[in-house]
Design an enzyme around this catalytic site. Structure first.
Site, PDB file in Angstrom:
ATOM      1  NE  ARG A   1      -3.561  -0.205   2.435  1.00  0.00           N
ATOM      2  CZ  ARG A   1      -3.747  -0.792   3.689  1.00  0.00           C
ATOM      3  NH1 ARG A   1      -3.483  -0.511   4.794  1.00  0.00           N
ATOM      4  NH2 ARG A   1      -4.491  -2.031   3.529  1.00  0.00           N
TER       5      ARG A   1
ATOM      6  NE  ARG B   1      -6.022  -4.056  16.120  1.00  0.00           N
ATOM      7  CZ  ARG B   1      -5.949  -4.617  14.807  1.00  0.00           C
ATOM      8  NH1 ARG B   1      -5.511  -4.040  14.023  1.00  0.00           N
ATOM      9  NH2 ARG B   1      -7.043  -5.618  14.424  1.00  0.00           N
ATOM     10  CE  LYS B   2      -6.915  -1.568  11.176  1.00  0.00           C
ATOM     11  NZ  LYS B   2      -7.679  -2.039  10.075  1.00  0.00           N
TER      12      LYS B   2
ATOM     13  N   GLY C   1     -14.973  -9.027   2.345  1.00  0.00           N
ATOM     14  CA  GLY C   1     -14.841 -10.232   2.334  1.00  0.00           C
ATOM     15  C   GLY C   1     -14.768 -10.817   3.660  1.00  0.00           C
TER      16      GLY C   1
ATOM     17  CB  CYS D   1     -10.968  -3.434   4.043  1.00  0.00           C
ATOM     18  SG  CYS D   1      -9.852  -4.184   5.491  1.00  0.00           S
ATOM     19  N   GLY D   2     -14.040  -3.009   3.061  1.00  0.00           N
ATOM     20  CA  GLY D   2     -14.938  -2.426   1.945  1.00  0.00           C
ATOM     21  C   GLY D   2     -16.095  -1.608   2.519  1.00  0.00           C
TER      22      GLY D   2
HETATM   23 FE1  SF4 Z   1     -11.529  -8.669   5.489  1.00  0.00          FE
HETATM   24 FE2  SF4 Z   1     -10.164  -6.400   4.825  1.00  0.00          FE
HETATM   25 FE3  SF4 Z   1      -9.530  -8.662   3.756  1.00  0.00          FE
HETATM   26 FE4  SF4 Z   1     -11.587  -7.656   2.983  1.00  0.00          FE
HETATM   27  S1  SF4 Z   1      -9.371  -6.804   2.884  1.00  0.00           S
HETATM   28  S2  SF4 Z   1     -11.341  -9.551   3.677  1.00  0.00           S
HETATM   29  S3  SF4 Z   1     -12.448  -6.703   4.701  1.00  0.00           S
HETATM   30  S4  SF4 Z   1      -9.639  -8.377   6.244  1.00  0.00           S
END
Ligand code: SF4
Length: 540
Positions: free
Chosen positions: A68, A177-178, A433, A438-439
């Site tokens: 990133r 943490r972040k 996911g 994160c989405g």
């Molecule tokens: Fe889970 Fe984040 Fe990985 Fe997506 S990117 S699967 S939300 S940890």
């Protein structure tokens, strides 16, 4: 710096113990060696610390990494964009992802390539350092900095100042943490203030007879399994005070944040326990006196979308918001964007946390030629509604926490909806996911969280559906409906819910307003109706 948390290590989690032995930034000294010895030489602890270098091992753990790169405030030059495109082309199989925090992600990198990649990034003033790990991440900002007709003040210099202060700063490279910072003068909450650890939002206050423009401050927001909305502090911050407030807040997190159970370490848990009054009290001890809150100048939420051609605050100049479906493009497209930004604009390319792109400072007369460029057939400012408002994390293609694949699935869901439904008010669909979000599915109109279910005893990929996330006035997270919807049913299931909205809404009523009016029970009933009770029981 005194590491006060090291005085009693009995409650520290195993990551904390590793970080006490070796600071995350120390991994940068090892990269050259590892680049010569290869992936297999990296021990488990160092593999975890690679995050401070901006590197995550792919889920396959076969020697490939995600990297990133921070793009402070989402603004990069054409030179930087070309460098990123080159890295992707040469080392990352041509893949470029825009993240939900305005950063750029590569995949398929190997540790052998890292010295060359870091050199290229450094040469153009970019960095992946501390883009991941327990440290201050990318500072997000208004992608329309300086050109925004609705901007209370241009905070781009403040974003850069705060970014420069924390970057490679060993005083703050070991946080619990972040830690996510947002600084923006935009009135439409383009950076989702409520889901940041600390967010500076536009405000004004009368001080000694003068109207002073500055910021209000929200702290303790974040998503994941236990999402929290950031809480407002009763302070007003002048632009020249932003850095000291950011430093004070980060110091509180570093010294008082929880370092036990890893799932309970984000600042949001400390803020929830302390409350905003105590947090303010501690902050003032470090930052010195600050004025009380003034007038909030936020006007609502545009969810970070800027599609189409818009007049800038500079007469005769326009910005053009382009759709990058699911935030994914290839190296050649990014390279071409750099050419277009130079030819038609000021050379800057701006990333949005909706995973899209803006080209800025385009003279009005040049807009038709820009719109006629071949690249804009795919990265179009006028994309079909559902695809244009679909956001996704990388999912199990790369992420080792993912339960299911997300990007291609959401693409096909959005395409299905665009084929079958005509809609005048966009509905945002975000997919993650796994519960880590994160989405950002918890702030979507319709959120999808990866899951699995069993059909006739056979395991199959599925999604859970969440409804009604919103960060405008009276913000709230999306609520989960009961039921895991198998992969091949998810598009028609969503279509069923969208049609419920379209057939029953009041005139001009937005999806989130509709959800609040009719309630979750009505949506649950519609979902049950779609699935059929028997099927629901089978899948429970
Ligand atoms: Fe889970 Fe984040 Fe990985 Fe997506 S990117 S699967 S939300 S940890």
């Amino acid at each position: 710096m005194q590491r006060i948390w090291a005085q009693d290590t009995s409650n520290l989690n195993k990551h904390e113990l590793i970080k006490l032995k070796k600071d995350g930034l120390d991994i940068l000294d090892d990269l050259n060696n590892y680049s010569q010895q290869g992936f297999k030489a990296i021990n488990e602890e160092d593999l975890d610390l690679m995050k401070w270098a901006g590197l995550y091992s792919h889920k396959s753990a076969d020697g490939h990494f995600m990297m990133r790169v921070k793009i402070p405030g989402g603004i990069m030059s054409s030179t930087q964009a070309r460098t990123l495109a080159g890295i992707s082309q040469d080392f990352g199989r041509g893949l470029v992802d825009i993240t939900t925090r305005q950063a750029i992600q590569f995949h398929w990198l190997t540790v052998e390539n890292t010295p060359e990649i870091y050199k290229r990034l450094t040469d153009v003033g970019l960095s992946s350092v501390e883009a991941c790990g327990d440290c201050p991440r990318t500072v997000v900002g208004n992608p329309l900095h300086g050109i925004d007709p609705n901007e209370v003040l241009d905070a781009s210099q403040l974003v850069q100042q705060v970014y420069n202060f924390f970057q490679n700063n060993r005083e703050f490279s070991n946080l619990p943490r972040k830690y996510k910072i947002s600084i923006s003068g935009n009135q439409f909450n383009v950076n989702h203030a409520e889901i940041n650890d600390i967010a500076f939002t536009p405000a004004v206050k009368e001080i000694a007879g003068n109207k002073v423009k500055g910021f209000h401050v929200k702290v303790g927001g974040g998503l994941s399994t236990k999402p929290h909305l950031a809480q407002i502090l009763d302070i007003f911050v002048r632009p020249e005070e932003v850095l000291k407030v950011a430093v004070a807040s980060t110091t509180i997190f570093r010294d008082h944040g929880y370092r036990g159970l890893r799932s309970h370490n984000r600042l949001k848990f400390l803020v929830a326990d302390w409350g905003p009054e105590k947090f303010k009290e501690e902050l003032l001890k470090l930052a010195g006196p600050l004025a009380n809150r003034g007038e909030d100048l936020s006007k609502g939420w545009n969810a970070g979308y800027f599609y189409g051609v818009h007049q800038q605050k500079q007469p005769g100049l326009c910005y053009v918001g382009l759709s990058v479906p699911l935030g994914r493009m290839d190296a050649a497209e990014l390279d071409e964007l750099a050419r277009l930004a130079e030819k038609y604009g000021d050379g800057s390319i701006r990333t949005c946390n909706s995973q899209n792109i803006i080209i800025a400072n385009v003279p009005k007369a040049q807009v038709p030629s820009l719109l006629a460029e071949k690249l804009l057939q795919r990265l179009t400012p006028f994309a079909k509604t559902f695809l244009a408002h679909a956001v996704s994390c990388p999912g199990n293609q790369f992420c080792n926490k993912a339960v299911v694949e997300t990007k291609e699935r959401l693409r096909s869901i959005a395409e299905y909806l665009d084929q079958h439904i005509e809609i005048d008010i966009p509905i945002r669909i975000n997919a993650s996911g796994c519960p880590n979000s994160c989405g950002q599915h918890q702030i979507a109109d319709i959120g999808l969280q990866g899951s699995v279910t069993k059909i006739d005893g056979k395991r199959t990929d599925a999604f859970e559906i969440l409804i009604g996330g919103w960060l405008g006035n009276t913000p709230g997270f999306a609520t989960k409906l009961i039921g895991r919807i198998p992969d091949d049913n998810i598009a028609p299931a969503i279509a069923h819910l969208v049609n419920f909205y379209l057939n029953s809404r009041a005139e001009g009523e937005e999806f989130n307003q509709f959800v609040r009016r009719v309630g979750m029970e009505a949506f649950q009933e519609k979902l049950n109706q779609f699935l059929g009770t028997d099927k629901l029981q089978q899948m429970a």
